[in-house]
Design a protein around this motif. Structure first.
Motif, mmCIF file in Angstrom:
data_model
loop_
_atom_site.group_PDB
_atom_site.id
_atom_site.type_symbol
_atom_site.label_atom_id
_atom_site.label_comp_id
_atom_site.label_asym_id
_atom_site.label_seq_id
_atom_site.Cartn_x
_atom_site.Cartn_y
_atom_site.Cartn_z
ATOM 1 N N ARG A 1 0.843 -1.193 0.000
ATOM 2 C CA ARG A 1 0.000 0.000 0.000
ATOM 3 C C ARG A 1 0.882 1.248 0.000
ATOM 4 N N VAL A 2 0.604 2.138 -0.930
ATOM 5 C CA VAL A 2 1.358 3.383 -1.027
ATOM 6 C C VAL A 2 0.358 4.519 -1.252
ATOM 7 N N ASP A 3 0.854 5.720 -1.285
ATOM 8 C CA ASP A 3 0.018 6.887 -1.578
ATOM 9 C C ASP A 3 0.890 7.906 -2.295
ATOM 10 N N ALA A 4 0.829 7.883 -3.633
ATOM 11 C CA ALA A 4 1.708 8.747 -4.423
ATOM 12 C C ALA A 4 0.936 9.338 -5.592
ATOM 13 N N ALA A 5 1.306 10.543 -5.975
ATOM 14 C CA ALA A 5 0.716 11.183 -7.151
ATOM 15 C C ALA A 5 1.354 10.596 -8.410
ATOM 16 N N PRO A 6 0.554 10.158 -9.385
ATOM 17 C CA PRO A 6 1.112 9.592 -10.618
ATOM 18 C C PRO A 6 1.522 10.693 -11.591
ATOM 19 N N ALA A 7 2.566 11.400 -11.248
ATOM 20 C CA ALA A 7 2.995 12.533 -12.062
ATOM 21 C C ALA A 7 4.490 12.757 -11.880
ATOM 22 N N GLY A 8 5.109 13.317 -12.906
ATOM 23 C CA GLY A 8 6.524 13.664 -12.813
ATOM 24 C C GLY A 8 7.426 12.447 -12.805
ATOM 25 N N ASN B 1 16.566 16.825 -5.845
ATOM 26 C CA ASN B 1 15.715 17.135 -4.696
ATOM 27 C C ASN B 1 14.546 16.165 -4.596
ATOM 28 N N ILE B 2 14.225 15.753 -3.375
ATOM 29 C CA ILE B 2 13.078 14.889 -3.114
ATOM 30 C C ILE B 2 11.860 15.770 -2.842
ATOM 31 N N ALA B 3 10.783 15.553 -3.620
ATOM 32 C CA ALA B 3 9.567 16.347 -3.456
ATOM 33 C C ALA B 3 8.572 15.676 -2.518
ATOM 34 N N ASP B 4 8.524 14.345 -2.552
ATOM 35 C CA ASP B 4 7.556 13.621 -1.728
ATOM 36 C C ASP B 4 8.031 12.178 -1.602
ATOM 37 N N MET B 5 7.490 11.477 -0.603
ATOM 38 C CA MET B 5 7.922 10.105 -0.375
ATOM 39 C C MET B 5 6.800 9.332 0.304
ATOM 40 N N THR B 6 6.620 8.072 -0.099
ATOM 41 C CA THR B 6 5.654 7.195 0.548
ATOM 42 C C THR B 6 6.246 5.800 0.624
ATOM 43 N N THR C 1 9.739 -6.942 3.658
ATOM 44 C CA THR C 1 10.149 -6.126 2.513
ATOM 45 C C THR C 1 9.173 -4.965 2.367
ATOM 46 N N SER C 2 9.612 -3.945 1.671
ATOM 47 C CA SER C 2 8.770 -2.768 1.490
ATOM 48 C C SER C 2 9.018 -2.159 0.117
ATOM 49 N N THR C 3 8.113 -1.284 -0.270
ATOM 50 C CA THR C 3 8.248 -0.516 -1.513
ATOM 51 C C THR C 3 8.292 0.959 -1.156
ATOM 52 N N LEU C 4 9.266 1.632 -1.711
ATOM 53 C CA LEU C 4 9.451 3.057 -1.480
ATOM 54 C C LEU C 4 9.167 3.787 -2.795
ATOM 55 N N VAL C 5 8.297 4.781 -2.758
ATOM 56 C CA VAL C 5 8.000 5.603 -3.934
ATOM 57 C C VAL C 5 8.417 7.029 -3.607
#
Length: 522
Positions: free
Chosen positions: A441-448, A475-480, A489-493
């Motif tokens: 489960r993640v929460d990320a904008a599908p853009a850029g 630069n990091i704009a956002d992270m989930t 294990t995990s997924t980083l977006v």
């Protein structure tokens, strides 16, 4: 962009195109191929024949707009193969064509052309030209689409009984109109007046032939304001001679103009030169409508009134438009995360989307999947064709299962290396979000630009990735982050402000904490 208008178009439409910043040219017929060489759009009416050969002269053409309903003059199959959208304006001339039909019906019933000709010739024929009242008569409508439906409403207001034959129209639609759907043979045998409002195609070519006319009532009235070629004109001429058909009103012919047609010799035939849409109001409406559709499409919006792509009208677009955008982005995400070509794709829809036609969304998903893998142009028109040619198997599932989100699109892709899944939804009906990658489960904008990792759920992962990016000035704009279980294990977006090179991705993967890293550009 350059828009070529090859047939006369109302000034309102031209003005809209120019106001949107497009260059509008109106070449003569012999100059059309040259004008199309660098054109993005072509607008036609019924005169221009858009053939496969003509399209070869238009390598940059993206859309053909028909200011009107019929597309008989456009090679739609050739346009589709080239990825050119064909759109029309099916509702723009509805009232005009409907009112012409009613005018034809009244003129036939009261024999107005014959009476007018007699008076102009000096006669005063109060006897011998007995008319017929429409009230109480049965009207048979072949084709209960937009125009046929409007004719039905007006005929009912005249006190006529109305039956219709249309194998494609929903029964509920006919019921709401108070029209009875009947088999074609019953319509032919019981109608006093028959009017045609069907498209011309393999199923309707010479639909009204000698055998069909033989089934009609004696002295029937026949009207065709739809398309030429639906009536066998030789058979109609025979029926007029015998009196089987008392009168015919024709706005269209198999060959136009109908030079030498035997039908023109009958005084009980009303003939007009394909003017069903020729009113000031209709001309302005279709010109404005096709111009608005062309401008919107060239601006990147989903197509409306598309002939060779899933149709999206304005009302439906308000509902599913955001899902079309989300679907395309999810397709792009899936293909960039995959380890190889996707051979099978399952699209699962949950929520309010299932109340509507989801084909436009599925097409957008295919466009997203394919355009990242091919050098040839992929768009809403040719995406399904290209997918089929490449052997991509696509399954669509409409699910009523309850999830954590009211609406959810899930893509499950199969490659030779394994399986991959992504899911997305809309927050507040308009904000697209990626909410799952595989089982994470993640929460990320599908853009850029997104950096997506699969890693061990241990301390140091974020520090390692951040350090590599900082070293490169990214630069990091956002992270989930989503994980299967603590310590698993995990997924980083990670949303980043600029793309990184493959070398940077490999540097991130060099850590034993990182199982896999991918750069995704949306």
């Amino acid at each position: 962009m350059k828009v070529v208008v090859s047939d006369p178009l109302s000034s309102e439409g031209i003005a809209l195109l120019q106001a949107a910043g497009h260059q509008v040219v109106t070449p003569a017929a012999e100059e059309l191929p040259q004008a199309l060489a660098d054109a993005a759009a072509l607008i036609v009416r019924s005169a221009t024949r858009v053939t496969a050969k003509l399209l070869e002269a238009a390598p940059h053409l993206r859309v053909i707009g028909r200011a009107g309903a019929g597309v008989d003059n456009i090679d739609v199959a050739a346009a589709t193969r080239r990825g050119i959208l064909v759109m029309n304006t099916p509702g723009g001339n509805t009232v005009a064509a409907c009112e012409l039909t009613m005018a034809m019906m009244l003129a036939l019933a009261r024999r107005l052309p014959q009476l007018s000709a007699q008076v102009k010739a000096g006669a005063w024929p109060k006897k011998g030209f007995l008319g017929m009242e429409l009230q109480g008569k049965r009207l048979g409508i072949i084709g209960l689409g937009r125009i046929g439906s409007e004719v039905a409403r007006r005929a009912l207001a005249f006190g006529m009984g109305v039956v219709a034959y249309d194998p494609y129209v929903p029964k509920d639609h006919a019921r709401r109109l108070e029209v009875k759907l009947v088999p074609l043979d019953e319509l032919l045998a019981t109608s006093d007046v028959i009017t045609l409002h069907a498209p011309h195609g393999p199923d309707t070519a010479r639909l009204i032939d000698a055998a069909a006319i033989a089934k009609m009532k004696p002295c029937v009235l026949l009207i065709n304001c739809a398309r030429g070629g639906i009536i066998d004109e030789a058979a109609l001429a025979d029926a007029l001679r015998s009196g089987k058909v008392a009168g015919a009103a024709l706005d269209v012919f198999e060959h136009e103009p109908p030079t030498g047609s035997p039908l023109l010799a009958f005084e009980q035939v009303i003939a007009t030169p394909h003017v069903g849409a020729t009113t000031r109001e209709a001309q302005a409406t279709v010109a404005t409508q096709i111009a608005e559709q062309i401008v919107a499409f060239l601006r990147g919006e989903p197509p409306r009134n598309a002939v060779n792509a899933p149709a999206v009208d304005a009302e439906l677009l308000q509902v599913i438009g955001p899902y079309i955008d989300l679907g395309e982005r999810l397709g792009m995400l899936l293909v960039q995360l995959a380890d190889g070509p996707i051979e099978r794709l399952t699209v699962t829809y949950r929520g309010e989307m299932n109340d509507h036609d989801v084909r436009p969304i599925t097409t957008a998903i295919l466009k997203g999947v394919l355009q990242r893998a091919l050098t040839t142009p992929v768009n809403y028109v040719n995406a399904p064709v290209i997918a089929a040619e490449r052997g991509l198997k696509v399954d669509v599932v409409r699910s009523s299962a309850i999830e954590d989100f009211a609406n959810l699109i899930t893509l499950d892709g199969v490659t030779r290396q394994g399986r991959l899944s992504v899911a997305g939804t809309l927050f507040s009906r308009h904000t697209p979000r990626i909410v799952r990658i595989d089982d994470y489960r993640v929460d990320a904008a599908p853009a850029g630009h997104l950096l997506v990792t699969r890693n061990h759920d241990q301390p140091g992962v974020i520090a390692h990735v951040s350090a590599v990016l900082a070293e490169r000035g990214v630069n990091i704009a956002d992270m989930t982050c989503g994980r299967d279980r603590p310590g698993g294990t995990s997924t980083l977006v990670i949303s980043i402000d600029s793309p990184v090179s493959p070398q940077v991705v490999r540097q991130i993967e060099a850590s034993p904490l990182i199982l896999r890293a991918r750069l995704v550009s949306l």
